[in-house]
Design a protein around this motif. Structure first.
Motif, PDB file in Angstrom:
ATOM      1  N   SER A   1      28.823  40.652  51.413  1.00  0.00           N
ATOM      2  CA  SER A   1      27.497  40.336  50.851  1.00  0.00           C
ATOM      3  C   SER A   1      27.327  40.957  49.474  1.00  0.00           C
ATOM      4  O   SER A   1      26.832  40.310  48.541  1.00  0.00           O
ATOM      5  CB  SER A   1      26.385  40.832  51.782  1.00  0.00           C
ATOM      6  OG  SER A   1      26.438  40.163  53.013  1.00  0.00           O
ATOM      7  N   ARG A   2      27.749  42.209  49.331  1.00  0.00           N
ATOM      8  CA  ARG A   2      27.624  42.880  48.028  1.00  0.00           C
ATOM      9  C   ARG A   2      28.571  42.260  47.000  1.00  0.00           C
ATOM     10  O   ARG A   2      28.206  42.085  45.841  1.00  0.00           O
ATOM     11  CB  ARG A   2      27.901  44.382  48.197  1.00  0.00           C
ATOM     12  CG  ARG A   2      26.857  45.087  49.043  1.00  0.00           C
ATOM     13  CD  ARG A   2      27.068  46.592  49.044  1.00  0.00           C
ATOM     14  NE  ARG A   2      28.221  46.983  49.840  1.00  0.00           N
ATOM     15  CZ  ARG A   2      28.186  47.219  51.142  1.00  0.00           C
ATOM     16  NH1 ARG A   2      27.046  47.095  51.797  1.00  0.00           N
ATOM     17  NH2 ARG A   2      29.266  47.592  51.797  1.00  0.00           N
TER      18      ARG A   2
ATOM     19  N   GLU B   1      27.133  38.885  45.718  1.00  0.00           N
ATOM     20  CA  GLU B   1      26.077  39.010  44.707  1.00  0.00           C
ATOM     21  C   GLU B   1      26.663  39.339  43.346  1.00  0.00           C
ATOM     22  O   GLU B   1      26.202  38.838  42.321  1.00  0.00           O
ATOM     23  CB  GLU B   1      25.070  40.077  45.133  1.00  0.00           C
ATOM     24  CG  GLU B   1      24.209  39.674  46.317  1.00  0.00           C
ATOM     25  CD  GLU B   1      23.479  38.359  46.093  1.00  0.00           C
ATOM     26  OE1 GLU B   1      22.993  38.134  44.961  1.00  0.00           O
ATOM     27  OE2 GLU B   1      23.400  37.555  47.034  1.00  0.00           O
TER      28      GLU B   1
ATOM     29  N   ARG C   1      28.138  36.121  42.001  1.00  0.00           N
ATOM     30  CA  ARG C   1      27.121  35.194  41.533  1.00  0.00           C
ATOM     31  C   ARG C   1      26.555  35.623  40.183  1.00  0.00           C
ATOM     32  O   ARG C   1      26.292  34.791  39.311  1.00  0.00           O
ATOM     33  CB  ARG C   1      26.006  35.070  42.588  1.00  0.00           C
ATOM     34  CG  ARG C   1      25.038  33.959  42.319  1.00  0.00           C
ATOM     35  CD  ARG C   1      24.345  33.467  43.553  1.00  0.00           C
ATOM     36  NE  ARG C   1      23.652  34.483  44.307  1.00  0.00           N
ATOM     37  CZ  ARG C   1      22.855  34.210  45.345  1.00  0.00           C
ATOM     38  NH1 ARG C   1      22.663  32.964  45.715  1.00  0.00           N
ATOM     39  NH2 ARG C   1      22.268  35.181  46.005  1.00  0.00           N
ATOM     40  N   ARG C   2      26.416  36.930  39.981  1.00  0.00           N
ATOM     41  CA  ARG C   2      25.924  37.410  38.683  1.00  0.00           C
ATOM     42  C   ARG C   2      26.959  37.152  37.579  1.00  0.00           C
ATOM     43  O   ARG C   2      26.605  36.815  36.450  1.00  0.00           O
ATOM     44  CB  ARG C   2      25.588  38.901  38.764  1.00  0.00           C
ATOM     45  CG  ARG C   2      24.312  39.203  39.528  1.00  0.00           C
ATOM     46  CD  ARG C   2      23.824  40.610  39.237  1.00  0.00           C
ATOM     47  NE  ARG C   2      24.762  41.615  39.715  1.00  0.00           N
ATOM     48  CZ  ARG C   2      24.739  42.142  40.930  1.00  0.00           C
ATOM     49  NH1 ARG C   2      23.825  41.743  41.806  1.00  0.00           N
ATOM     50  NH2 ARG C   2      25.604  43.063  41.279  1.00  0.00           N
TER      51      ARG C   2
ATOM     52  N   ILE D   1      18.314  33.926  42.380  1.00  0.00           N
ATOM     53  CA  ILE D   1      19.118  35.139  42.405  1.00  0.00           C
ATOM     54  C   ILE D   1      18.217  36.341  42.176  1.00  0.00           C
ATOM     55  O   ILE D   1      17.461  36.393  41.203  1.00  0.00           O
ATOM     56  CB  ILE D   1      20.211  35.087  41.322  1.00  0.00           C
ATOM     57  CG1 ILE D   1      21.044  33.824  41.495  1.00  0.00           C
ATOM     58  CG2 ILE D   1      21.078  36.319  41.343  1.00  0.00           C
ATOM     59  CD1 ILE D   1      22.017  33.590  40.372  1.00  0.00           C
TER      60      ILE D   1
END
Length: 323
Positions: free
Chosen positions: A55-56, A59, A62-63, A245
Motif C-alpha cells: 500500500s505504501r 502511493e 502513483r505520486r 490522490i
C-alpha cells in the motif's frame, strides 16, 4: 519425493510471503502425474494476502506517475483476467506477478499491444500500421511512439488472486494428434491462477495523443480483453476515473499560492490576471478556491493596485467570492 529442498519442507506461509516466490519454489512434487500437488500449490498461492508494504509503495508509485506528468485512470476487472498464462512456470500455466510484492499486474507491453491491435482491426485506414496516427501513438520498428504505456498495478485493499481451472477433455488428441477426440475421453483439469481487482492504468505523452490512446484502450479492454482466454470471457476491464490522490489537491493549491506571493510588485499589473484565470478554471474544493482568491486579492493590495483593479470584472468576481 518432494521437490522442495530439505530445509524448506516444513516452511509455512507468513503475512510477508511473496506469492511469486511461493509459486516458483514451494510445490511439493513437480511430477506431472501428481495433480494434487499442483492444485494445492494454486490454492496456497491464491490465499497469500497482499503485503502491507505494498500500500505504501503503491502511493509512492502513483505520486511518481503524477510528477512525471502521466494521465491515470482505474480499470476494473469484469470477472477474471489471465495475464502471463503461457510464461515459463513450475506448472503448465503461469501468471504475471510483481517481482518484489507478488501482486498480479498487467504489463504495459500487453496494454500497448492490445490497443494497437484494436486500432488496426477496427479504426480504419488512418490507424493502419503504416499510417501517421498509428505511428505517432504506437511507433514502428524504427521509431518509438509518442505515448508511454506503463505497467498497470493493482489498487490495494482487496483479494487479487483466485484458483481457477482449465479442463482439457481430449488430452491425447491435443498432445499427440494420433487419437481422434471421443465422448469417453477422461477430462483433465489443469489448475491455474487468475486475477481480479482494480488496476491503475497510466499513459504519458502529448495530451491529445494520450486522450486518443485512452479512448482506444477503453474499447479494447471492454470488447477484446487483455491476456489469455479472452474467447472464454476473461480479460475484460472497464476504465473509470482515477480516485483522488491524497494530498495532491493541497500541494497543487499551495504551489499556486506560493507563485502568487512570489510576484514582485512590478510584475503584478501584467501577470496577476493570469492567476485569476487559473483560479477560475481550477477544479478544487471551495475552501481551496477561497484560499487562492484571498492570495490574489492580498497581492493586489500589497502592490497598491486595488483602486485600478476595482474597475476590472475579474477582480470584482474575486471579491464577490470572498463575501
Amino acid at each position: 519425493m518432494s521437490t522442495r529442498r530439505t530445509c524448506l519442507v516444513s516452511a509455512r506461509k507468513t503475512p510477508t510471503t511473496n506469492a511469486g516466490l511461493w509459486l516458483d519454489k514451494f510445490i511439493r512434487n513437480q511430477a506431472r502425474e501428481d495433480k494434487d500437488s499442483r492444485h494445492d500449490l494454486v490454492r496456497e498461492v491464491s490465499d497469500i494476502p497482499v503485503p502491507e508494504e505494498y500500500s505504501r509503495w503503491f502511493e509512492r508509485w502513483r505520486r511518481v506517475l503524477q510528477d512525471y506528468g502521466a494521465a491515470c485512470r482505474v480499470a476494473e476487472v469484469l470477472g477474471r483476467i489471465a495475464v502471463g498464462l503461457g510464461e515459463e512456470s513450475v506448472l503448465e500455466t503461469s501468471v504475471a506477478l510483481h517481482h518484489t510484492y507478488g501482486v498480479p499486474y498487467i504489463p504495459g507491453s500487453a496494454l500497448k499491444g492490445l490497443a494497437a491491435s484494436f486500432a488496426r482491426q477496427y479504426l480504419g485506414d488512418d490507424w493502419q500500421a503504416n499510417a501517421g496516427a498509428y505511428k505517432t501513438v504506437f511507433g514502428d520498428t524504427d521509431t518509438a511512439g509518442y505515448v508511454i504505456f506503463f505497467d498497470a498495478l493493482p489498487l490495494p485493499g482487496s483479494r487479487l488472486l483466485y484458483p481457477d481451472v482449465i479442463t482439457v477433455h481430449h488430452e491425447g488428441y491435443y498432445q499427440k494428434g494420433d487419437k481422434p477426440p471421443a465422448d469417453w475421453d477422461s477430462p483433465n483439469p489443469v489448475p491455474f491462477l487468475s486475477a481480479t481487482g482494480k488496476y491503475l492504468v497510466a499513459l504519458a505523452g502529448p495530451d491529445a495523443w494520450v486522450k486518443a490512446a485512452f479512448e482506444i484502450l477503453q474499447y479494447a479492454l471492454l470488447n477484446l480483453g487483455v491476456g489469455a482466454k479472452t474467447s472464454s470471457g476473461y480479460g475484460r476491464l472497464r476504465l473509470e476515473s482515477v480516485p483522488p490522490i491524497t494530498g495532491v489537491e493541497d500541494r497543487k493549491v499551495d504551489q499556486l499560492i506560493n507563485q502568487i506571493r512570489a510576484l514582485r510588485t512590478s510584475e503584478v499589473a501584467g501577470r496577476i490576471q493570469a492567476f485569476y484565470e487559473q483560479w477560475w478554471k481550477l477544479d478544487v474544493s471551495p475552501e481551496h478556491k477561497r484560499r487562492i482568491a484571498e492570495a490574489i486579492v492580498a497581492k493586489v493590495k500589497e502592490a497598491g493596485r486595488e483602486k485600478q483593479s476595482l474597475d476590472k470584472d475579474w477582480y470584482r468576481e474575486l471579491l464577490e467570492s470572498l463575501r
